[in-house]
Motif scaffolding. Structure first.
Motif, PDB file in Angstrom:
ATOM      1  N   LYS A  79       0.836  -1.207   0.000  1.00 13.60           N
ATOM      2  CA  LYS A  79       0.000   0.000   0.000  1.00 13.60           C
ATOM      3  C   LYS A  79       0.867   1.253   0.000  1.00 13.60           C
ATOM      4  O   LYS A  79       0.585   2.223  -0.711  1.00 13.60           O
ATOM      5  CB  LYS A  79      -0.918  -0.006   1.223  1.00 13.60           C
ATOM      6  N   VAL A  80       1.916   1.219   0.799  1.00 17.06           N
ATOM      7  CA  VAL A  80       2.809   2.374   0.860  1.00 17.06           C
ATOM      8  C   VAL A  80       3.487   2.605  -0.484  1.00 17.06           C
ATOM      9  O   VAL A  80       3.645   3.746  -0.932  1.00 17.06           O
ATOM     10  CB  VAL A  80       3.870   2.157   1.967  1.00 17.06           C
ATOM     11  N   THR A  81       3.872   1.537  -1.159  1.00 14.64           N
ATOM     12  CA  THR A  81       4.510   1.664  -2.470  1.00 14.64           C
ATOM     13  C   THR A  81       3.550   2.260  -3.490  1.00 14.64           C
ATOM     14  O   THR A  81       3.935   3.119  -4.300  1.00 14.64           O
ATOM     15  CB  THR A  81       5.003   0.288  -2.954  1.00 14.64           C
ATOM     16  N   LEU A  82       2.302   1.813  -3.478  1.00 16.64           N
ATOM     17  CA  LEU A  82       1.295   2.376  -4.389  1.00 16.64           C
ATOM     18  C   LEU A  82       1.076   3.857  -4.106  1.00 16.64           C
ATOM     19  O   LEU A  82       0.928   4.666  -5.033  1.00 16.64           O
ATOM     20  CB  LEU A  82      -0.014   1.604  -4.252  1.00 16.64           C
ATOM     21  N   LEU A  83       1.057   4.219  -2.823  1.00 14.99           N
ATOM     22  CA  LEU A  83       0.890   5.624  -2.459  1.00 14.99           C
ATOM     23  C   LEU A  83       2.070   6.459  -2.932  1.00 14.99           C
ATOM     24  O   LEU A  83       1.892   7.554  -3.486  1.00 14.99           O
ATOM     25  CB  LEU A  83       0.723   5.743  -0.938  1.00 14.99           C
ATOM     26  N   ALA A  84       3.278   5.940  -2.745  1.00 17.41           N
ATOM     27  CA  ALA A  84       4.474   6.658  -3.200  1.00 17.41           C
ATOM     28  C   ALA A  84       4.479   6.795  -4.720  1.00 17.41           C
ATOM     29  O   ALA A  84       4.863   7.839  -5.268  1.00 17.41           O
ATOM     30  CB  ALA A  84       5.727   5.936  -2.723  1.00 17.41           C
ATOM     31  N   ALA A  85       4.049   5.749  -5.421  1.00 16.17           N
ATOM     32  CA  ALA A  85       3.996   5.790  -6.884  1.00 16.17           C
ATOM     33  C   ALA A  85       3.008   6.851  -7.362  1.00 16.17           C
ATOM     34  O   ALA A  85       3.270   7.569  -8.338  1.00 16.17           O
ATOM     35  CB  ALA A  85       3.610   4.423  -7.434  1.00 16.17           C
ATOM     36  N   PHE A  86       1.891   6.971  -6.673  1.00 16.39           N
ATOM     37  CA  PHE A  86       0.893   7.971  -7.063  1.00 16.39           C
ATOM     38  C   PHE A  86       1.442   9.382  -6.883  1.00 16.39           C
ATOM     39  O   PHE A  86       1.253  10.246  -7.746  1.00 16.39           O
ATOM     40  CB  PHE A  86      -0.377   7.795  -6.251  1.00 16.39           C
ATOM     41  N   VAL A  87       2.130   9.631  -5.771  1.00 14.53           N
ATOM     42  CA  VAL A  87       2.690  10.960  -5.521  1.00 14.53           C
ATOM     43  C   VAL A  87       3.751  11.302  -6.566  1.00 14.53           C
ATOM     44  O   VAL A  87       3.792  12.418  -7.098  1.00 14.53           O
ATOM     45  CB  VAL A  87       3.287  11.032  -4.099  1.00 14.53           C
ATOM     46  N   ILE A  88       4.619  10.334  -6.891  1.00 16.45           N
ATOM     47  CA  ILE A  88       5.674  10.579  -7.873  1.00 16.45           C
ATOM     48  C   ILE A  88       5.091  10.784  -9.269  1.00 16.45           C
ATOM     49  O   ILE A  88       5.560  11.634 -10.039  1.00 16.45           O
ATOM     50  CB  ILE A  88       6.676   9.411  -7.871  1.00 16.45           C
ATOM     51  N   ALA A  89       4.044  10.011  -9.601  1.00 16.97           N
ATOM     52  CA  ALA A  89       3.452  10.095 -10.938  1.00 16.97           C
ATOM     53  C   ALA A  89       2.406  11.196 -11.061  1.00 16.97           C
ATOM     54  O   ALA A  89       1.860  11.399 -12.150  1.00 16.97           O
ATOM     55  CB  ALA A  89       2.809   8.744 -11.307  1.00 16.97           C
ATOM     56  N   LEU A  90       2.138  11.915  -9.982  1.00 15.30           N
ATOM     57  CA  LEU A  90       1.095  12.943 -10.007  1.00 15.30           C
ATOM     58  C   LEU A  90       1.333  14.007 -11.077  1.00 15.30           C
ATOM     59  O   LEU A  90       0.386  14.398 -11.776  1.00 15.30           O
ATOM     60  CB  LEU A  90       0.973  13.584  -8.622  1.00 15.30           C
ATOM     61  N   PRO A  91       2.556  14.516 -11.271  1.00 10.52           N
ATOM     62  CA  PRO A  91       2.753  15.491 -12.360  1.00 10.52           C
ATOM     63  C   PRO A  91       2.379  14.933 -13.733  1.00 10.52           C
ATOM     64  O   PRO A  91       1.817  15.649 -14.566  1.00 10.52           O
ATOM     65  CB  PRO A  91       4.254  15.808 -12.270  1.00 10.52           C
ATOM     66  N   TRP A  92       2.699  13.669 -13.980  1.00 10.58           N
ATOM     67  CA  TRP A  92       2.345  13.059 -15.263  1.00 10.58           C
ATOM     68  C   TRP A  92       0.830  12.933 -15.411  1.00 10.58           C
ATOM     69  O   TRP A  92       0.283  13.196 -16.490  1.00 10.58           O
ATOM     70  CB  TRP A  92       3.006  11.688 -15.380  1.00 10.58           C
ATOM     71  N   VAL A  93       0.152  12.544 -14.338  1.00 10.80           N
ATOM     72  CA  VAL A  93      -1.306  12.422 -14.368  1.00 10.80           C
ATOM     73  C   VAL A  93      -1.949  13.788 -14.627  1.00 10.80           C
ATOM     74  O   VAL A  93      -2.861  13.924 -15.456  1.00 10.80           O
ATOM     75  CB  VAL A  93      -1.827  11.817 -13.053  1.00 10.80           C
ATOM     76  N   LEU A  94      -1.460  14.813 -13.931  1.00 11.63           N
ATOM     77  CA  LEU A  94      -2.010  16.159 -14.121  1.00 11.63           C
ATOM     78  C   LEU A  94      -1.701  16.695 -15.514  1.00 11.63           C
ATOM     79  O   LEU A  94      -2.496  17.440 -16.092  1.00 11.63           O
ATOM     80  CB  LEU A  94      -1.458  17.098 -13.053  1.00 11.63           C
ATOM     81  N   TYR A  95      -0.551  16.311 -16.063  1.00 15.36           N
ATOM     82  CA  TYR A  95      -0.243  16.721 -17.434  1.00 15.36           C
ATOM     83  C   TYR A  95      -1.254  16.138 -18.417  1.00 15.36           C
ATOM     84  O   TYR A  95      -1.668  16.811 -19.374  1.00 15.36           O
ATOM     85  CB  TYR A  95       1.173  16.279 -17.816  1.00 15.36           C
ATOM     86  N   GLN A  96      -1.655  14.887 -18.212  1.00 18.11           N
ATOM     87  CA  GLN A  96      -2.654  14.272 -19.085  1.00 18.11           C
ATOM     88  C   GLN A  96      -3.995  15.000 -18.971  1.00 18.11           C
ATOM     89  O   GLN A  96      -4.693  15.198 -19.970  1.00 18.11           O
ATOM     90  CB  GLN A  96      -2.827  12.791 -18.737  1.00 18.11           C
ATOM     91  N   VAL A  97      -4.342  15.406 -17.774  1.00 20.33           N
ATOM     92  CA  VAL A  97      -5.576  16.190 -17.592  1.00 20.33           C
ATOM     93  C   VAL A  97      -5.462  17.514 -18.334  1.00 20.33           C
ATOM     94  O   VAL A  97      -6.399  17.941 -19.037  1.00 20.33           O
ATOM     95  CB  VAL A  97      -5.842  16.436 -16.095  1.00 20.33           C
TER      96      VAL A  97
END
Length: 255
Positions: A79-97
């Motif tokens: 769970k912690v790894t998934l949470l860390a992955a989401f935080v790190i990938a957040l700029p990429w996700v927001l770029y797609q938006v």
């Protein structure tokens, strides 16, 4: 004529759905790639150890955290790894938006949304970092100092994960206060003078919110309330400048 217009509208709607699907798929792929990398290096166990460090440093020498569930030693680090992955990938996700909505915006609207998206991301990450590096150590040390000698402090890893997630979320959202102030002023929802006039109520509200979302200790409550107040003042300073920079040009107003 109506049939052709209806067909064009339907084709445009379908093309937008396809574009939305492609952007979502790209966001998921990016998140999955980051998660896979973190699984390989540094690994879920190392990530959780890093997250647990503030608590371990506040415990007596030789103490460790415990796992009461059968699959907790596996599930919690994942769970912690998934949470860390989401935080790190957040700029990429927001770029797609941003890439999905940007083609339909005017130039002045792009000047309005892009800074808000970027600043919201940076402020949220700053709130989480502030909570981890400056708050956790002081809070855990303060709490453990009150533990009687007859009590052996050994926090459960699942309870610890729930606690740090709620605290990080609270601080991350709290650090969005300047963005909220800027939006209220820029959209004309609340005048700047009104926001300045209600400053005393905002200060009281900050301490009330801190008392609700943090543990019942003075350290964590002040650690959340004071930044909330300072960030509110920052929003009051930035809002007029942001409104001037993103003002609609006269050429676009006349269109």
């Amino acid at each position: 004529m109506n049939d052709s217009n209806g067909g064009a509208a339907e084709e445009s709607f379908i093309s937008h759905l396809i574009e939305l699907r492609d952007r979502i798929v790209k966001a998921v792929y990016g998140l999955g790639l980051v998660c896979l990398i973190l699984m390989v290096w540094p690994g879920p166990a190392t990530i959780y150890d890093f997250l647990a460090q503030p608590m371990l440093e506040s415990l007596p020498a030789g103490s460790q955290m415990i796992a009461t569930g059968v699959i907790s030693p596996f599930l919690v680090p994942m769970k912690v790894t998934l949470l860390a992955a989401f935080v790190i990938a957040l700029p990429w996700v927001l770029y797609q938006v941003w890439a999905f909505i940007a083609p339909g915006l005017y130039a002045h609207e792009k000047r309005l949304i892009a800074p808000l998206v970027i600043s919201s991301t940076l402020l949220f990450v700053a709130g989480v970092a502030f909570c981890y590096f400056l708050v956790f150590g002081r809070v855990f040390h303060f709490i453990n100092e009150f533990a009687p000698q007859s009590i052996h402090v050994a926090p459960d890893i699942e309870n610890y994960l729930d606690f740090i997630m709620s605290m990080c979320l609270a601080f991350g959202v709290t650090f969005e206060v300047p963005v909220v102030v800027v939006v209220l002023v820029r959209m004309g929802i609340v005048p700047l003078d009104k926001l300045k006039a209600i400053r005393p109520y905002v200060i009281v509200g900050a301490f009330v919110v801190a008392a609700v979302v943090t543990p019942p200790d003075v350290v964590s409550q002040f650690s959340l309330a004071l930044p909330m107040w300072v960030l509110y003042e920052l929003g009051l300073l930035v809002a007029p400048m942001f409104a001037r920079v993103t003002k609609v040009p006269e050429s676009e107003e006349s269109v």
